[in-house]
Design a protein around this motif. Structure first.
Motif, short mmCIF file in Angstrom:
data_model
loop_
_atom_site.label_atom_id
_atom_site.label_comp_id
_atom_site.label_asym_id
_atom_site.label_seq_id
_atom_site.Cartn_x
_atom_site.Cartn_y
_atom_site.Cartn_z
N ARG A 24 0.86 -1.19 0.00
CA ARG A 24 0.00 0.00 0.00
C ARG A 24 0.89 1.24 0.00
NH1 ARG A 24 -3.38 -2.94 4.43
NH2 ARG A 24 -5.01 -3.86 3.14
N ARG A 25 0.29 2.36 -0.36
CA ARG A 25 1.06 3.62 -0.38
C ARG A 25 1.75 3.89 0.95
NH1 ARG A 25 -3.56 5.55 -3.52
NH2 ARG A 25 -2.79 6.02 -5.61
N GLU A 26 1.04 3.67 2.03
CA GLU A 26 1.59 3.94 3.36
C GLU A 26 2.81 3.06 3.62
OE1 GLU A 26 -1.64 3.20 2.77
OE2 GLU A 26 -2.53 5.18 3.05
N GLU A 27 2.76 1.83 3.13
CA GLU A 27 3.87 0.90 3.34
C GLU A 27 5.09 1.30 2.50
OE1 GLU A 27 0.89 -2.83 4.32
OE2 GLU A 27 1.70 -2.60 2.29
N VAL A 28 4.85 1.73 1.27
CA VAL A 28 5.95 2.21 0.42
C VAL A 28 6.59 3.43 1.07
CG1 VAL A 28 6.60 3.16 -1.82
CG2 VAL A 28 4.94 1.30 -1.70
N ALA A 29 5.77 4.34 1.55
CA ALA A 29 6.28 5.55 2.20
C ALA A 29 7.13 5.19 3.42
CB ALA A 29 5.12 6.46 2.61
N LEU A 30 6.66 4.25 4.22
CA LEU A 30 7.40 3.82 5.40
C LEU A 30 8.75 3.22 5.01
CD1 LEU A 30 7.43 3.32 8.49
CD2 LEU A 30 6.42 1.08 8.00
N LEU A 31 8.76 2.35 4.01
CA LEU A 31 10.00 1.74 3.55
C LEU A 31 10.96 2.77 2.95
CD1 LEU A 31 8.63 -1.52 1.91
CD2 LEU A 31 9.98 -1.34 4.01
N ALA A 32 10.42 3.79 2.31
CA ALA A 32 11.25 4.83 1.70
C ALA A 32 11.67 5.91 2.69
CB ALA A 32 10.49 5.48 0.54
N GLY A 33 11.06 5.92 3.86
CA GLY A 33 11.42 6.91 4.88
C GLY A 33 10.82 8.28 4.64
N VAL A 34 9.66 8.31 3.97
CA VAL A 34 8.96 9.59 3.77
C VAL A 34 7.55 9.46 4.33
CG1 VAL A 34 10.30 10.16 1.70
CG2 VAL A 34 8.14 8.96 1.45
N SER A 35 6.90 10.59 4.50
CA SER A 35 5.54 10.54 5.03
C SER A 35 4.59 10.04 3.95
CB SER A 35 5.10 11.92 5.51
OG SER A 35 4.84 12.76 4.39
N PRO A 36 3.50 9.39 4.36
CA PRO A 36 2.51 8.95 3.37
C PRO A 36 1.97 10.11 2.54
CG PRO A 36 2.12 7.86 5.45
CD PRO A 36 3.18 8.90 5.70
N ASP A 37 1.76 11.27 3.17
CA ASP A 37 1.25 12.44 2.44
C ASP A 37 2.24 12.88 1.36
OD1 ASP A 37 -0.60 14.70 2.02
OD2 ASP A 37 1.10 15.88 2.78
N TYR A 38 3.54 12.91 1.71
CA TYR A 38 4.56 13.31 0.75
C TYR A 38 4.63 12.29 -0.40
CZ TYR A 38 8.90 14.94 -1.27
OH TYR A 38 9.84 15.42 -2.14
N TYR A 39 4.52 11.01 -0.08
CA TYR A 39 4.57 9.98 -1.13
C TYR A 39 3.39 10.13 -2.09
CZ TYR A 39 4.69 5.64 -3.65
OH TYR A 39 4.71 4.72 -4.67
N VAL A 40 2.21 10.42 -1.56
CA VAL A 40 1.04 10.62 -2.43
C VAL A 40 1.27 11.82 -3.34
CG1 VAL A 40 -1.40 11.29 -2.44
CG2 VAL A 40 -0.61 9.49 -0.91
N ARG A 41 1.79 12.93 -2.79
CA ARG A 41 2.08 14.10 -3.63
C ARG A 41 3.12 13.78 -4.68
NH1 ARG A 41 3.50 18.60 0.52
NH2 ARG A 41 4.44 16.76 1.40
N LEU A 42 4.14 13.00 -4.32
CA LEU A 42 5.17 12.58 -5.26
C LEU A 42 4.55 11.72 -6.37
CD1 LEU A 42 8.21 12.31 -5.98
CD2 LEU A 42 8.25 10.32 -4.47
N GLU A 43 3.74 10.78 -5.98
CA GLU A 43 3.09 9.88 -6.93
C GLU A 43 2.18 10.64 -7.90
OE1 GLU A 43 1.34 5.53 -6.17
OE2 GLU A 43 0.12 7.11 -5.33
N GLN A 44 1.55 11.68 -7.40
CA GLN A 44 0.63 12.47 -8.22
C GLN A 44 1.33 13.61 -8.97
OE1 GLN A 44 -2.30 13.68 -5.34
NE2 GLN A 44 -3.36 11.71 -5.41
#
Length: 85
Positions: A24-44
């Motif tokens: 899930r997005r939250e899990e990718v963010a955790l593994l990458a060391g970024v916040s879930p919100d930042y990962y969503v913005r990056l993805e979008q």
């Protein structure tokens, strides 16, 4: 970005059944060391300047190959040597 990484690779052995394989997005963010919100913005594509370190961390979290990682890094850096190696 495709999520090829299996749930168990990230250390997630969830108790709930998932409809879709992968992290899930939250899990990718955790593994990458970024916040879930930042990962969503990056993805979008809603981030102006993304560091090479963040791109490399996300690529590692998604188990992307060097070939798959190169295009985003080429856009973000003018360095001749790839920083993820």
């Amino acid at each position: 970005m495709p999520r090829r990484t299996a749930d168990s690779q990230g250390g997630y052995v969830g108790g709930t059944r998932r409809r879709v394989a992968g992290l899930r997005r939250e899990e990718v963010a955790l593994l990458a060391g970024v916040s879930p919100d930042y990962y969503v913005r990056l993805e979008q594509g809603r981030t102006a300047h993304v560091s090479d370190q963040v791109l490399c961390a996300v690529a590692r979290a998604l188990s992307l190959s060097d070939v798959e990682t190169e295009p985003p890094l080429r856009e973000s850096t003018s360095s001749s040597s790839p920083p993820w190696g």
